[in-house]
Scaffold this motif. Structure first.
Motif, mmCIF file in Angstrom:
data_model
loop_
_atom_site.group_PDB
_atom_site.id
_atom_site.type_symbol
_atom_site.label_atom_id
_atom_site.label_comp_id
_atom_site.label_asym_id
_atom_site.label_seq_id
_atom_site.Cartn_x
_atom_site.Cartn_y
_atom_site.Cartn_z
ATOM 1 N N SER A 172 -1.941 -13.063 -4.928
ATOM 2 C CA SER A 172 -2.135 -11.828 -5.693
ATOM 3 C C SER A 172 -2.472 -10.646 -4.782
ATOM 4 C CB SER A 172 -3.228 -12.011 -6.751
ATOM 5 O OG SER A 172 -4.459 -12.367 -6.142
ATOM 6 N N TYR A 173 -3.208 -10.902 -3.708
ATOM 7 C CA TYR A 173 -3.552 -9.844 -2.755
ATOM 8 C C TYR A 173 -2.303 -9.370 -2.004
ATOM 9 C CZ TYR A 173 -6.783 -7.440 0.485
ATOM 10 O OH TYR A 173 -7.484 -6.510 1.213
ATOM 11 N N LEU A 174 -1.462 -10.317 -1.622
ATOM 12 C CA LEU A 174 -0.210 -9.970 -0.938
ATOM 13 C C LEU A 174 0.718 -9.200 -1.879
ATOM 14 C CD1 LEU A 174 0.374 -13.350 0.892
ATOM 15 C CD2 LEU A 174 -0.503 -11.235 1.876
ATOM 16 N N GLU A 175 0.735 -9.591 -3.151
ATOM 17 C CA GLU A 175 1.560 -8.888 -4.132
ATOM 18 C C GLU A 175 1.064 -7.451 -4.319
ATOM 19 O OE1 GLU A 175 1.116 -11.621 -7.377
ATOM 20 O OE2 GLU A 175 2.935 -12.719 -6.829
ATOM 21 N N TRP A 176 -0.248 -7.272 -4.285
ATOM 22 C CA TRP A 176 -0.812 -5.931 -4.406
ATOM 23 C C TRP A 176 -0.335 -5.052 -3.256
ATOM 24 C CZ3 TRP A 176 -4.114 -2.943 -1.410
ATOM 25 C CH2 TRP A 176 -4.642 -1.817 -2.028
ATOM 26 N N PHE A 177 -0.383 -5.589 -2.026
ATOM 27 C CA PHE A 177 0.107 -4.835 -0.874
ATOM 28 C C PHE A 177 1.601 -4.543 -1.013
ATOM 29 C CE2 PHE A 177 -3.652 -6.229 1.670
ATOM 30 C CZ PHE A 177 -4.035 -4.970 2.122
ATOM 31 N N ALA A 178 2.356 -5.502 -1.521
ATOM 32 C CA ALA A 178 3.794 -5.300 -1.687
ATOM 33 C C ALA A 178 4.070 -4.135 -2.634
ATOM 34 C CB ALA A 178 4.451 -6.574 -2.189
ATOM 35 N N GLN A 179 3.230 -3.982 -3.647
ATOM 36 C CA GLN A 179 3.410 -2.885 -4.601
ATOM 37 C C GLN A 179 2.892 -1.558 -4.056
ATOM 38 O OE1 GLN A 179 1.427 -4.166 -8.159
ATOM 39 N NE2 GLN A 179 3.062 -5.581 -8.714
ATOM 40 N N LYS A 180 1.747 -1.579 -3.391
ATOM 41 C CA LYS A 180 1.088 -0.351 -2.930
ATOM 42 C C LYS A 180 1.536 0.088 -1.540
ATOM 43 C CE LYS A 180 -1.553 -0.032 -6.537
ATOM 44 N NZ LYS A 180 -1.450 1.012 -7.515
ATOM 45 N N GLY A 181 2.049 -0.870 -0.765
ATOM 46 C CA GLY A 181 2.460 -0.582 0.608
ATOM 47 C C GLY A 181 1.591 -1.341 1.605
ATOM 48 N N PHE A 182 2.245 -1.975 2.542
ATOM 49 C CA PHE A 182 1.532 -2.712 3.585
ATOM 50 C C PHE A 182 0.955 -1.733 4.589
ATOM 51 C CE2 PHE A 182 4.526 -5.848 1.921
ATOM 52 C CZ PHE A 182 3.699 -6.944 1.761
ATOM 53 N N PRO A 183 -0.188 -2.072 5.197
ATOM 54 C CA PRO A 183 -0.748 -1.183 6.219
ATOM 55 C C PRO A 183 0.209 -1.048 7.406
ATOM 56 C CG PRO A 183 -2.172 -3.117 5.881
ATOM 57 C CD PRO A 183 -0.981 -3.275 5.010
ATOM 58 N N ALA A 184 0.002 -0.008 8.172
ATOM 59 C CA ALA A 184 0.818 0.219 9.366
ATOM 60 C C ALA A 184 0.435 -0.764 10.460
ATOM 61 C CB ALA A 184 0.620 1.649 9.856
ATOM 62 N N GLY A 185 1.306 -0.916 11.416
ATOM 63 C CA GLY A 185 1.004 -1.691 12.609
ATOM 64 C C GLY A 185 1.129 -3.194 12.444
ATOM 65 N N LYS A 186 0.467 -3.877 13.366
ATOM 66 C CA LYS A 186 0.546 -5.332 13.451
ATOM 67 C C LYS A 186 0.074 -6.010 12.168
ATOM 68 C CE LYS A 186 -0.886 -9.125 16.410
ATOM 69 N NZ LYS A 186 -1.535 -9.432 17.688
ATOM 70 N N LEU A 187 -1.044 -5.549 11.614
ATOM 71 C CA LEU A 187 -1.564 -6.159 10.392
ATOM 72 C C LEU A 187 -0.540 -6.077 9.266
ATOM 73 C CD1 LEU A 187 -3.793 -7.467 8.695
ATOM 74 C CD2 LEU A 187 -4.676 -5.167 8.263
ATOM 75 N N GLY A 188 0.062 -4.929 9.092
ATOM 76 C CA GLY A 188 1.066 -4.771 8.047
ATOM 77 C C GLY A 188 2.248 -5.696 8.244
ATOM 78 N N MET A 189 2.691 -5.822 9.483
ATOM 79 C CA MET A 189 3.814 -6.710 9.781
ATOM 80 C C MET A 189 3.451 -8.156 9.460
ATOM 81 S SD MET A 189 4.961 -9.105 12.248
ATOM 82 C CE MET A 189 3.874 -8.795 13.601
ATOM 83 N N LEU A 190 2.231 -8.571 9.824
ATOM 84 C CA LEU A 190 1.804 -9.937 9.550
ATOM 85 C C LEU A 190 1.670 -10.194 8.047
ATOM 86 C CD1 LEU A 190 -0.845 -10.423 12.378
ATOM 87 C CD2 LEU A 190 1.395 -11.533 12.210
ATOM 88 N N LEU A 191 1.087 -9.250 7.323
ATOM 89 C CA LEU A 191 0.944 -9.406 5.875
ATOM 90 C C LEU A 191 2.302 -9.463 5.184
ATOM 91 C CD1 LEU A 191 -2.037 -6.984 5.180
ATOM 92 C CD2 LEU A 191 -2.073 -9.482 4.989
ATOM 93 N N GLN A 192 3.209 -8.620 5.622
ATOM 94 C CA GLN A 192 4.549 -8.623 5.036
ATOM 95 C C GLN A 192 5.279 -9.924 5.346
ATOM 96 O OE1 GLN A 192 6.826 -5.150 5.970
ATOM 97 N NE2 GLN A 192 8.317 -5.552 4.385
ATOM 98 N N THR A 193 5.111 -10.432 6.544
ATOM 99 C CA THR A 193 5.721 -11.711 6.917
ATOM 100 C C THR A 193 5.159 -12.833 6.049
ATOM 101 O OG1 THR A 193 6.051 -10.964 9.185
ATOM 102 C CG2 THR A 193 6.066 -13.355 8.805
ATOM 103 N N LEU A 194 3.846 -12.850 5.879
ATOM 104 C CA LEU A 194 3.219 -13.873 5.043
ATOM 105 C C LEU A 194 3.696 -13.762 3.601
ATOM 106 C CD1 LEU A 194 1.243 -16.211 4.803
ATOM 107 C CD2 LEU A 194 -0.585 -14.530 4.460
#
Length: 79
Positions: A38-60
């Protein structure tokens, strides 16, 4: 990155998903691998953070979305 890694992905990213900790928010300190969908889905809707963290979250998120959690499960067992 050499062409072989680019064509087949970077396996080091999977290792980072097992160890990288969420640096902020409700799940601060939790390893990315342990974040609820659900947390990953929230980021998918609102936008992943910039940088390495965003890339890792989007990959996950993509791993979870496509039912590929077994890749991380196997990697974790081998460690």
């Amino acid at each position: 990155m050499n062409d072989d890694k680019a064509a087949h992905g970077n396996p080091e990213i999977l290792l980072e998903l097992l160890n990288y900790q969420m640096p902020f928010g409700k799940y601060k300190g939790l390893r990315l691998r342990e974040l609820p969908v659900s947390y990953l889905e929230w980021f998918a809707q609102k936008g992943f953070p910039a940088g390495k963290l965003g890339m890792l979250l989007q990959t996950l998120y993509e791993i979870r979305l496509n039912g590929l959690d077994y890749l991380l499960d196997e990697l974790q067992k081998r460690r």
